[in-house]
Design an enzyme around this catalytic site. Structure first.
Site, PDB file in Angstrom:
ATOM      1  N   SER A   1     -10.117  -0.466   7.040  1.00 29.73           N
ATOM      2  CA  SER A   1      -9.530  -0.334   5.696  1.00 29.73           C
ATOM      3  C   SER A   1      -8.816  -1.552   5.137  1.00 29.73           C
ATOM      4  O   SER A   1      -8.439  -1.558   3.973  1.00 29.73           O
ATOM      5  CB  SER A   1      -8.570   0.844   5.663  1.00 29.73           C
ATOM      6  OG  SER A   1      -9.307   2.024   5.482  1.00 29.73           O
TER       7      SER A   1
ATOM      8  N   SER B   1      -9.862   1.934   2.875  1.00 28.84           N
ATOM      9  CA  SER B   1      -8.963   2.681   2.042  1.00 28.84           C
ATOM     10  C   SER B   1      -7.933   1.840   1.289  1.00 28.84           C
ATOM     11  O   SER B   1      -7.341   2.325   0.331  1.00 28.84           O
ATOM     12  CB  SER B   1      -8.210   3.719   2.894  1.00 28.84           C
ATOM     13  OG  SER B   1      -7.356   3.081   3.823  1.00 28.84           O
TER      14      SER B   1
ATOM     15  N   LYS C   1       0.855  -1.179   0.000  1.00 27.13           N
ATOM     16  CA  LYS C   1       0.000   0.000   0.000  1.00 27.13           C
ATOM     17  C   LYS C   1       0.899   1.239   0.000  1.00 27.13           C
ATOM     18  O   LYS C   1       1.935   1.253   0.684  1.00 27.13           O
ATOM     19  CB  LYS C   1      -0.890  -0.028   1.248  1.00 27.13           C
ATOM     20  CG  LYS C   1      -1.917   1.102   1.329  1.00 27.13           C
ATOM     21  CD  LYS C   1      -2.830   0.927   2.555  1.00 27.13           C
ATOM     22  CE  LYS C   1      -3.904   2.007   2.642  1.00 27.13           C
ATOM     23  NZ  LYS C   1      -4.814   1.811   3.789  1.00 27.13           N
TER      24      LYS C   1
END
Ligand code: GLN
Length: 489
Positions: A178, A154, A79
């Site tokens: 997330s 997210s 990420k």
């Protein structure tokens, strides 16, 4: 070399060691898939092709030399919230679009030390604020199961990349859901460990008392391999826990019998607001565990409805403080030709941050301001304690808690983008675990229409091995985690 993208981490490890394929071939195969499919998904912000091929060649040498680490040669994606030495780390914000990290996050370091090969950095909501991946400066990510739908957020880029097998696994972070919510919406598995289990060093801070990193992958077994490599004490993170890291993959093998396991079903998680077809799929999953010997217990988490309001005071408060460092002076975006220092601050922040981030900073600054601090921030901290107490009480009666991960399946791009309050409700079942610091995970458990559904398991502190075991037993009985969206099969 056929269909390496369908292989589990264990199969990739075995294939690499047996010389069925090299790490360089593996990296090439995934890079080719990224080149072919990512233009429609937008799951990656940066693809580190050269670096990946170099790391893969080095991994091949270590495998040949018999010095392979646990994940030697296995590709994965990070990420874009994790700092990566020499590689752009944008947090999906214009503010950091020019930021080249000068060091690796501990998570990145730990996985590299285990031999994993980074393919690139995945898209996300800006500064991890969102549930749909629509707040990214780099544009939204699309859900591989339906391109007009969001992947969740997210960590939407990580979940979509794994769902379309543009990486066998990816890292994520979970402040209020997330990892779990995008995993659910994309039909993959993800785990948020106990707060403090995985180091936050080098992970760009959103809400420090809630943020926790974890892996996203196809199955619980894959997660076990990843988490074992990610976790561990880190003196550079003041909230890091100094405990030995369990051998998750080995523990999985002994997960066999679920006889006597008490699974709590919180009545608050199955009420109004839960989509009927999602609820039905979750109930089917629970029946599988019951068939395997688990005992179902009705429980109550009476303060559940306070989780979202408490979170949306605490998280913005912490974010307003954490994001104060982005001032246009030391790093990140700086506005053109500032008139004076005040103008530099105002325009750099005004132009560098997107609307949702600004909203959070404003709310956070407000709830921390003198005169409102007690009414909002202190009150929210008290609610947080009540929510933790609910879980403490529940875990006297049950071993794990099961319920839906998200109230509905992936929604259409744009459907909630203009309505923050509705968007915030996407995390209604996930946020409480963050407020309490408990480990929680999501695994795929079927479909509602064409879209995947996730079932959530919440465990007591440090009970990751049990969560993974319960999920693994389910995945031995079912094949939802092996399904791939047709276009990416
Ligand atoms: N969707 C939640 C939020 O917008 C949670 C995000 C997260 O876990 N990083 O804050």
């Amino acid at each position: 070399m056929s269909a390496v993208h369908r292989k589990s981490i264990a199969e990739l490890r075995a294939g690499l060691r047996a010389g069925e394929f090299s790490s360089a071939e593996l990296a090439r195969a995934f890079l080719d898939r990224i080149a072919r499919f990512d233009p429609e998904l937008n799951a990656y912000i940066t693809v580190t092709e050269e670096q990946a091929l170099g790391a893969a060649r080095a991994a091949d040498q270590r495998i040949a030399a018999g010095t392979a680490g646990a994940l030697e040669g296995v590709p994965l994606a990070h990420k874009d919230i994790f700092c990566t030495l020499g590689v752009k780390t944008s947090c999906a914000s214009r503010m950091l679009a020019n930021f080249i990290a000068p060091y690796d996050a501990t998570v990145v370091q730990n996985l590299a030390r285990a031999g994993a090969v980074m393919l690139g950095k995945t898209n996300m909501d800006e500064f991890a604020m969102g549930s749909s991946n629509e707040t990214s400066w780099y544009g939204p990510v699309r859900n591989p199961w339906k391109l007009s739908a969001v992947p969740g957020g997210s960590s939407g880029g990580s979940a979509a990349a794994v769902a379309a097998r543009l990486a066998p696994a990816a890292t994520g972070t979970d402040t209020g859901g997330s990892i779990r919510q995008p995993a659910a919406l994309c039909g993959v598995s993800g785990i948020k460990p106990t707060y403090g289990a995985v180091s936050r060093y080098g992970m760009i801070a959103f809400a420090s008392s809630l943020d926790q990193a974890g892996p996203i992958a196809a199955s619980a077994e894959d997660l076990a391999w990843l988490l074992a490599a990610m976790q561990g004490f880190d003196a550079r993170d003041s909230t890091s826990l100094d405990r030995p890291v369990p051998d998750y993959p080995a523990l999985l093998q002994s997960a066999g019998d679920l006889k006597g396991l008490r699974i709590g079903l919180p009545r608050e998680y199955f009420g109004a607001g839960l989509d009927g077809a999602v609820g039905a799929a979750v109930h089917e999953a629970i029946k599988v565990w019951e068939r395997l010997g688990a005992k179902l217990v009705d429980i109550s988490l009476p303060n559940s409805d306070l989780a979202v309001p408490a979170y949306y005071v605490v998280a913005p408060a912490e974010c307003s403080s954490n994001l104060a460092r982005f001032d246009g002076v030391r790093f990140g975006y700086r506005c053109e030709q500032p008139r004076d220092l005040m103008d530099l601050y105002k325009r750099s922040r005004g132009e560098g941050f997107g609307a949702e981030v600004k909203r959070r900073i404003m709310i956070g600054t407000y709830v921390l301001s003198s005169g409102y601090y007690d009414a909002y921030y202190i009150k929210a901290q008290k609610l947080r304690r009540l929510i933790s107490d609910d879980f403490a009480r529940a875990f006297k009666e049950v071993d794990v808690i099961a319920g839906p991960t998200a109230p509905e399946t992936a929604f259409s791009l744009g459907a909630k983008a203009q309505d923050p309050l509705t968007m915030y409700l996407s995390d209604i079942y996930t946020i409480a675990a963050n407020l309490a610091g408990l480990p929680a995970m999501s695994i795929p458990c079927g479909f509602a229409g064409d879209l995947p559904v996730g079932v959530q398991l919440i465990g007591n502190y440090f009970d990751e091995a049990r969560l993974l075991g319960v999920a693994h037993r389910y995945q031995q009985e079912t094949d939802w985690h092996r399904r791939l969206p047709e276009a990416f099969a």
